[in-house]
Every structure is written in C-alpha cells, then in structure tokens.
Scaffold this motif. Structure first.
Motif, PDB file in Angstrom:
ATOM      1  N   TYR A 129     -11.603   3.000  -8.264  1.00  0.00           N
ATOM      2  CA  TYR A 129     -11.467   4.198  -8.143  1.00  0.00           C
ATOM      3  C   TYR A 129     -12.927   3.924  -7.054  1.00  0.00           C
ATOM      4  O   TYR A 129     -14.041   3.999  -7.754  1.00  0.00           O
ATOM      5  CB  TYR A 129     -11.318   5.370  -8.450  1.00  0.00           C
ATOM      6  N   PRO A 130     -13.501   4.565  -5.711  1.00  0.00           N
ATOM      7  CA  PRO A 130     -12.683   5.035  -5.310  1.00  0.00           C
ATOM      8  C   PRO A 130     -11.968   3.396  -4.178  1.00  0.00           C
ATOM      9  O   PRO A 130     -12.234   2.511  -4.944  1.00  0.00           O
ATOM     10  CB  PRO A 130     -13.306   5.878  -4.534  1.00  0.00           C
ATOM     11  N   PRO A 131     -11.112   3.700  -3.315  1.00  0.00           N
ATOM     12  CA  PRO A 131     -10.269   4.638  -2.941  1.00  0.00           C
ATOM     13  C   PRO A 131      -8.896   5.779  -3.190  1.00  0.00           C
ATOM     14  O   PRO A 131      -8.626   6.207  -3.177  1.00  0.00           O
ATOM     15  CB  PRO A 131     -10.239   4.233  -1.215  1.00  0.00           C
ATOM     16  N   GLY A 132      -8.953   4.605  -4.740  1.00  0.00           N
ATOM     17  CA  GLY A 132      -8.254   5.412  -5.655  1.00  0.00           C
ATOM     18  C   GLY A 132      -6.547   5.214  -5.004  1.00  0.00           C
ATOM     19  O   GLY A 132      -5.662   5.645  -6.022  1.00  0.00           O
ATOM     20  N   ILE A 133      -6.502   4.141  -4.457  1.00  0.00           N
ATOM     21  CA  ILE A 133      -5.212   4.116  -3.831  1.00  0.00           C
ATOM     22  C   ILE A 133      -4.683   2.541  -4.714  1.00  0.00           C
ATOM     23  O   ILE A 133      -5.013   1.922  -5.100  1.00  0.00           O
ATOM     24  CB  ILE A 133      -4.777   2.796  -2.004  1.00  0.00           C
ATOM     25  N   PRO A 134      -2.952   3.021  -5.040  1.00  0.00           N
ATOM     26  CA  PRO A 134      -2.276   1.897  -6.580  1.00  0.00           C
ATOM     27  C   PRO A 134      -2.746   0.950  -6.384  1.00  0.00           C
ATOM     28  O   PRO A 134      -1.579   0.571  -5.473  1.00  0.00           O
ATOM     29  CB  PRO A 134      -1.307   3.885  -6.281  1.00  0.00           C
ATOM     30  N   LEU A 135      -3.028   0.003  -6.903  1.00  0.00           N
ATOM     31  CA  LEU A 135      -2.645  -1.368  -7.104  1.00  0.00           C
ATOM     32  C   LEU A 135      -0.679  -1.100  -7.821  1.00  0.00           C
ATOM     33  O   LEU A 135      -0.506  -1.728  -7.415  1.00  0.00           O
ATOM     34  CB  LEU A 135      -3.745  -2.121  -7.294  1.00  0.00           C
ATOM     35  N   LEU A 136      -1.305  -0.510  -9.377  1.00  0.00           N
ATOM     36  CA  LEU A 136      -0.231  -0.064  -9.837  1.00  0.00           C
ATOM     37  C   LEU A 136       0.612   0.721  -9.509  1.00  0.00           C
ATOM     38  O   LEU A 136       0.162   1.682  -9.930  1.00  0.00           O
ATOM     39  CB  LEU A 136       0.075  -1.591 -11.245  1.00  0.00           C
ATOM     40  N   ILE A 137       2.353   1.000  -9.489  1.00  0.00           N
ATOM     41  CA  ILE A 137       2.803   2.559  -9.742  1.00  0.00           C
ATOM     42  C   ILE A 137       3.219   2.341 -10.945  1.00  0.00           C
ATOM     43  O   ILE A 137       4.140   1.622 -11.667  1.00  0.00           O
ATOM     44  CB  ILE A 137       3.679   2.767  -8.675  1.00  0.00           C
TER      45      ILE A 137
END
Ligand SMILES: Cc1ncc(COP(=O)(O)O)c(C=O)c1O
Length: 487
Positions: free
Chosen positions: A443-451
C-alpha cells in the motif's frame, strides 16, 4: 433538451433554510446545532457548519427512503451523468463496490474481474460468496508504470467463461490509466454480460472531452465514483450510478438500505449536491485549467535530468492502443535519479512541504485538480529539480526494476470460504505453498497481491520480502508482519 436546471442545489438549500429557521431541536445530533460541541472544535471551524449537521427530518428528507430534496438532488446527478438512477453514498466508493456486487450476484455465481481491484471489491465477494474468476493482468515489459488491462485479454476471458454473466472492471486505475471501456462494454453487452465499473478515480471524466470517456458515457450498467477524490465532494462522499436495462433498481435500493448507515452525514450529502452543480455549470472551464496546469508541469518535469512523467501517447503506445491516460495524473518516474518513490515522497514532504497522493517503488503520483494553482505546480517542479540535482550529485545506486506479480494468482477456494476458515500467522519466509486467509497488498496502490483462497507462491513471497526491504507498507499481515494463512 434536459428539463433539469443544474444551478439548483435542492438538498443544500433545504439544509440552509432549516438551519436559518432556528427551530428548537430535541433530536440527534446531540450537539444541537453546535451548542453542545467542544469549544476548541467550534473555535477552529466556526459555528455555522454545526447548524447544517442534521438528521433525517421532513425538511431535508431521508437517504434511506428519499422522497423530497435528496431524491431531487440524486435525480439531478443522474441527469448530468446519463444514469437512470443515482445514489448518494456516505461510505465512499468502498461502500459502492460492495453494493454493486451484493445487488447483482448470488452465492456460487461466477463473476469475471480484472485483477486491478480495490479491497472493498474483495469484501463484496466475501459477502455474496460468489465465484470470482480473475483475469490475469498482462505485463508491459517496456513500461515501468502499472498500466491497465488489454482489451483482447478481457474479451478472451469472456469467451472462455460464457457462464459468467457479470464483469467487474476498474478504470481508471490509481495512476489514471483507463481501459477501452466503450469497446469492452459493447463486447460484454453483445454476450449478455452486465458490466460494473469502479470509477473511483474518474468522477471528472464525464465533464471534459480531452479526458478519456467515462463509464456512464461508455454505457456501463453500474458505476461508482469517489466524488471526494477528484472533484468537490467531501471525504467519504461518493455516487453510484445505475442504468436500468440490466439492473434491478429495486434490489440495488434495498441493498443500499442494508449497507449504508441510518445516520448519514448531511454535510457529506450536501457536498455531493454542490459538486454536481459545480461540475454541471462550470466543470469544463475548471477542468480545462487543471488539464493545462498538468500538461505544462508534465512537460517541465520530463526535461529534468533522470526523471520521467509518462504522457498519453506513451500510455497508448505501451498498451498497443488499448489504454488511455487521464492527464491530470502525473506519475513522476524517479528510478533514473537512483531514489525510490518512497524516498522522494519523504523528501518532498519534509524538505519542501509538498505532499503527494502516493509513492511506489519507482514513482510518486501527483493529482492535479480543480483546486490547484499555477504556483502550486511551480513549487512542485522546482522541488523535483532540486531533488534530481541532489541525487545526481550523490550518484546513488539505481534501484532494481520491480514489477508486482499481479498476474499469477492461483485460487484454491472462494474468498468467503477462505475468510471463514481457521487460520494462523507465520513469518513470510515460512508461508510458501499455504493458502492466504486475508488480502495482502503493498500500500499504495493497494492492489491485492493475494486474495483469500489464493496459493502463496514463491514469486509473491519474493516480491513481498523485497518490498518490505524497500520500505513499502505491506497491508494484510498481522501486527508482527507475519502472513495470515489457512491452517
Ligand atoms: C480503485 C479504487 N476503488 C475504490 C477505492 C475506495 O474508494 P473510497 O476511498 O471512496 O472508499 C479506492 C481508494 O483508493 C480505489 O483506489
């Protein structure tokens, strides 16, 4: 011709009229028009703001069941954005993403999603227990910046998964890079697929021809925008727009009643009413100025030794013509001066008194908006010149080229099942091969690397360990920086 007069601000006007009527209040909020508020607070912000901190009353309508001025204000928003119905949101685009998913998905149903997504989308998946099918993000070897998805990749995913009748897109991404929404949405509709768009970073796109086309102009079925991020909404204030051809508006309205607070802030809602009026009446002029300021700053930054600042043509070229750029975003590339984006962001803040939207390993991201002036941009450019000069003199080591591995997720179970499974935390180094129980992002950009539900691979672990060492914030680990995974 539109029958609507966009100079009107029905909600705000009703709030002011009620405040000025000086009725005696025996209702919430308990500060009673500021009479009971802390003196320090009142001294700093002034007394008036408290007189419009209202609750649901006849004069000012109810967000849960709008029949009066809130309804009128929402109708004006729908009119200007080309929606059949618009809804004011007081929990940001985060709440809007949850509502979009909860209103169109059922447990077990498949939904296609691009991998660039905000964690609120994952919470929507967990709530509904639907079955996400993620479209892996193609890497762009010639470009340092995180671009958006390619049109063909999304079309091919729809062809491979005809069972998925919903498509979730994020456009623009955090860096202002947009998808080719008109083409993708047309292709989706021709396959009977309903399209939901997270347009958190694009509430202004609708108001200027020099910006990429907006989701509503591209015929999205649902779209949510963070009015507070880019135009005049106050923090938390967003708008959700719907077209009724493919959307059950009654269901959406009911979902919003469940998800939104029963005590919405009238100040936030008034800011949406006023932001719509401002954009409708003078948006083009205000945005022309912001675009011009951003263009001039971009040109100057590109001439500073060691720095880059990607432009619209470069985004189009790097994406084979599929992506476009909102030029009001300046993604300043700092790899060439041997510093990380995090270091430059710190320098800008502590040495030059300039705060940027965010930094990643190789960039700082500057948002230029209708609130900026030429002097602000001059100050930024001068600070970047000074930082470049200092860094080049020090001959720092150029950081390695790192691309986040957003493309390689392998899902073992649905996010909801993973979220509710019993789990434990282990040091990053011991997590290989386990299944993620929480979202992990840099974070940022806070796009998930793992869900939740995805396999923890060596590639993701290597990236997380590397990012930890560069000073990035890893979100989704426990308080000891351990990774939460399923037992
Ligand atoms: C792409 C995207 N979607 C949604 C959100 C959440 O928006 P909000 O802060 O309005 O809840 C963000 C926040 O940064 C975002 O970047």
């Amino acid at each position: 011709m539109t029958p609507y007069d966009h100079n009107r601000t029905p909600l705000f006007d009703a709030m002011v009229a009620l405040a000025e009527s000086r009725k005696v209040s025996f209702h919430t909020p308990g500060h009673k028009s500021g009479k009971g508020i802390s003196t320090r607070f009142r001294k700093f912000v002034g007394p008036k703001v408290f007189s419009i901190d209202l609750t649901c009353l006849d004069e000012v309508d109810s967000l849960q069941k709008p029949r009066g001025v809130i309804r009128e204000a929402q109708e004006l928003a729908a009119d200007i954005y080309g929606a059949d119905q618009s809804f004011f949101l007081v929990n940001g685009t985060s709440g809007g993403n949850q509502a979009m998913i909860l209103s169109v998905m059922k447990p077990g149903e498949p939904i296609l999603l691009t991998r660039i997504l905000h964690k609120s989308v994952v919470s929507g998946l967990i709530m509904t227990d639907c079955k996400p099918i993620f479209i892996p993000l193609q890497s762009t070897p010639d470009c340092d910046l995180l671009l958006n998805d390619r049109t063909d990749t999304i079309i091919q995913a729809m062809n491979r998964h005809p069972e998925a009748k919903k498509l979730f897109l994020t456009s623009p991404n955090y860096y202002g890079v947009t998808l080719d929404l008109p083409t993708i949405i047309q292709e989706a509709h021709s396959r009977g697929v309903t399209v939901l768009v997270d347009e958190a970073h694009g509430p202004h796109l609708h108001f200027h021809d020099d910006l990429p086309p907006s989701a509503m102009a591209s015929n999205a079925d649902l779209c949510v925008q963070s009015t507070h991020k880019i135009i005049g909404g106050m923090t938390q204030a967003s708008i959700l727009h719907a077209k009724k051809a493919n959307i059950d508006i009654e269901r959406l309205t009911s979902v919003l009643r469940y998800l939104q607070t029963t005590s919405p802030s009238y100040i936030l809602m008034a800011s949406l009413d006023l932001a719509r009026m401002q954009m409708a009446t003078e948006g083009k002029k205000l945005l022309s100025k912001a675009i011009d300021l951003a263009r001039k700053a971009r040109e100057r930054i590109r001439k500073i030794p060691g720095l880059t600042c990607i432009d619209r043509d470069e985004v189009k070229a790097a994406s084979g013509g599929d992506n476009d750029l909102d030029e009001t975003k300046l993604a300043i590339g700092v790899k060439g001066i041997g510093l990380t984006g995090y270091q430059v962001s710190q320098k800008l803040n502590h040495e030059f008194g300039i705060q940027v939207e965010m930094a990643d390993l190789h960039h700082v991201l500057v948002i230029v908006s209708i609130g900026d002036h030429r002097e602000d941009l001059d100050r930024l450019v001068r600070a970047m010149e000074a930082i470049s000069h200092q860094a080049m003199t020090l001959k720092s080591i150029i950081p390695i080229n790192v691309k986040p591995p957003y493309a390689i997720a392998s899902s073992r179970m649905n996010p909801r099942e993973a979220f509710f499974s019993s789990h434990q935390s282990v040091p990053l180094e011991e997590a290989l091969g386990k299944t993620a129980a929480d979202i992990v992002t840099v974070y940022p950009p806070g796009i998930p690397l793992l869900i939740p539900g995805e396999e923890i691979t060596q590639t993701v672990l290597d990236h997380l360990i590397l990012m930890r060492e560069t000073g990035a914030t890893l979100d989704g680990l426990d308080s000891d920086n351990r990774l939460i995974n399923i037992v």
